[in-house]
Design a protein around this motif. Structure first.
Motif, short mmCIF file in Angstrom:
data_model
loop_
_atom_site.label_atom_id
_atom_site.label_comp_id
_atom_site.label_asym_id
_atom_site.label_seq_id
_atom_site.Cartn_x
_atom_site.Cartn_y
_atom_site.Cartn_z
N GLU A 178 0.82 -1.21 0.00
CA GLU A 178 0.00 0.00 0.00
C GLU A 178 0.86 1.26 0.00
O GLU A 178 0.59 2.21 -0.75
N GLN A 179 1.92 1.27 0.82
CA GLN A 179 2.81 2.43 0.88
C GLN A 179 3.56 2.61 -0.44
O GLN A 179 3.73 3.73 -0.91
N ALA A 180 4.00 1.52 -1.04
CA ALA A 180 4.69 1.60 -2.33
C ALA A 180 3.76 2.15 -3.40
O ALA A 180 4.17 2.96 -4.24
N GLN A 181 2.50 1.74 -3.36
CA GLN A 181 1.52 2.25 -4.31
C GLN A 181 1.30 3.75 -4.12
O GLN A 181 1.22 4.50 -5.09
N GLN A 182 1.23 4.22 -2.87
CA GLN A 182 1.08 5.65 -2.60
C GLN A 182 2.29 6.43 -3.12
O GLN A 182 2.13 7.50 -3.71
N LEU A 183 3.50 5.90 -2.90
CA LEU A 183 4.70 6.57 -3.42
C LEU A 183 4.68 6.64 -4.94
O LEU A 183 5.04 7.66 -5.53
N HIS A 184 4.25 5.56 -5.56
CA HIS A 184 4.18 5.52 -7.02
C HIS A 184 3.19 6.55 -7.55
O HIS A 184 3.49 7.29 -8.50
N GLU A 185 2.01 6.63 -6.93
CA GLU A 185 1.01 7.60 -7.35
C GLU A 185 1.50 9.03 -7.15
O GLU A 185 1.30 9.90 -8.02
N LEU A 186 2.17 9.28 -6.02
CA LEU A 186 2.69 10.62 -5.75
C LEU A 186 3.75 11.01 -6.76
O LEU A 186 3.69 12.11 -7.33
N THR A 187 4.72 10.15 -6.99
CA THR A 187 5.79 10.51 -7.94
C THR A 187 5.24 10.66 -9.36
O THR A 187 5.71 11.51 -10.11
N SER A 188 4.23 9.88 -9.71
CA SER A 188 3.60 10.03 -11.03
C SER A 188 2.94 11.40 -11.15
O SER A 188 3.06 12.07 -12.18
N LYS A 189 2.25 11.83 -10.08
CA LYS A 189 1.60 13.15 -10.10
C LYS A 189 2.63 14.28 -10.17
O LYS A 189 2.42 15.28 -10.84
N ILE A 190 3.75 14.10 -9.48
CA ILE A 190 4.82 15.12 -9.52
C ILE A 190 5.38 15.22 -10.94
O ILE A 190 5.55 16.32 -11.47
N LEU A 191 5.65 14.08 -11.56
CA LEU A 191 6.17 14.10 -12.93
C LEU A 191 5.15 14.69 -13.91
O LEU A 191 5.53 15.41 -14.84
N GLN A 192 3.87 14.41 -13.72
CA GLN A 192 2.84 15.01 -14.57
C GLN A 192 2.82 16.53 -14.42
O GLN A 192 2.63 17.24 -15.41
N ALA A 193 3.06 17.02 -13.21
CA ALA A 193 3.10 18.47 -12.99
C ALA A 193 4.26 19.09 -13.76
O ALA A 193 4.14 20.18 -14.32
N PHE A 194 5.41 18.40 -13.79
CA PHE A 194 6.54 18.89 -14.59
C PHE A 194 6.18 18.90 -16.07
O PHE A 194 6.50 19.85 -16.79
N ASP A 195 5.52 17.85 -16.54
CA ASP A 195 5.14 17.78 -17.95
C ASP A 195 4.15 18.87 -18.34
O ASP A 195 4.18 19.37 -19.46
N LYS A 196 3.27 19.25 -17.41
CA LYS A 196 2.29 20.31 -17.69
C LYS A 196 2.93 21.70 -17.69
O LYS A 196 2.33 22.64 -18.18
N ASN A 197 4.11 21.82 -17.12
CA ASN A 197 4.78 23.12 -17.03
C ASN A 197 6.18 23.01 -17.64
O ASN A 197 7.16 22.87 -16.92
N PRO A 198 6.28 23.08 -18.97
CA PRO A 198 7.59 22.92 -19.62
C PRO A 198 8.57 24.05 -19.32
O PRO A 198 9.74 23.94 -19.63
N ASP A 199 8.10 25.12 -18.70
CA ASP A 199 8.99 26.23 -18.36
C ASP A 199 9.77 25.98 -17.08
O ASP A 199 10.51 26.87 -16.62
N TYR A 200 9.64 24.80 -16.47
CA TYR A 200 10.32 24.56 -15.20
C TYR A 200 11.84 24.69 -15.33
O TYR A 200 12.50 25.08 -14.39
#
Length: 87
Positions: free
Chosen positions: A42-64
């Motif tokens: 369960e904890q590994a799944q939460q980490l995976h979901e969190l890191t996926s959301k963080i990477l998606q935020a980078f993809d949505k903001n190419p000016d980072y």
């Protein structure tokens, strides 16, 4: 689950790992023991979901890549050389 880079007041915890949300950064500290059991899965799944959301935020903001922070090591140093007092 936090929405990465969305605000300055969200935080979450996975095990003893604390994740704090900021509009310009995500702060992660603490530790986590992922054991080979249901809780670890369960904890590994939460980490995976969190890191996926963080990477998606980078993809949505190419000016980072334009937001390069100033080096803390050089920000408070004078531009002149001084003699070493220990020599």
């Amino acid at each position: 689950m936090i929405e990465p880079f969305a605000n300055n007041h969200q935080s979450m915890q996975i095990g003893e790992l604390v994740i704090e949300n900021q509009t310009d950064k995500i702060i992660i500290y603490g530790d986590i023991d992922l054991q080979l059991n249901m809780l670890g899965h369960e904890q590994a799944q939460q980490l995976h979901e969190l890191t996926s959301k963080i990477l998606q935020a980078f993809d949505k903001n190419p000016d980072y890549s334009k937001n390069v922070p100033e080096s803390k090591g050089k920000s408070d140093l004078p531009d002149e050389s001084i003699d070493n007092p220990f020599l």
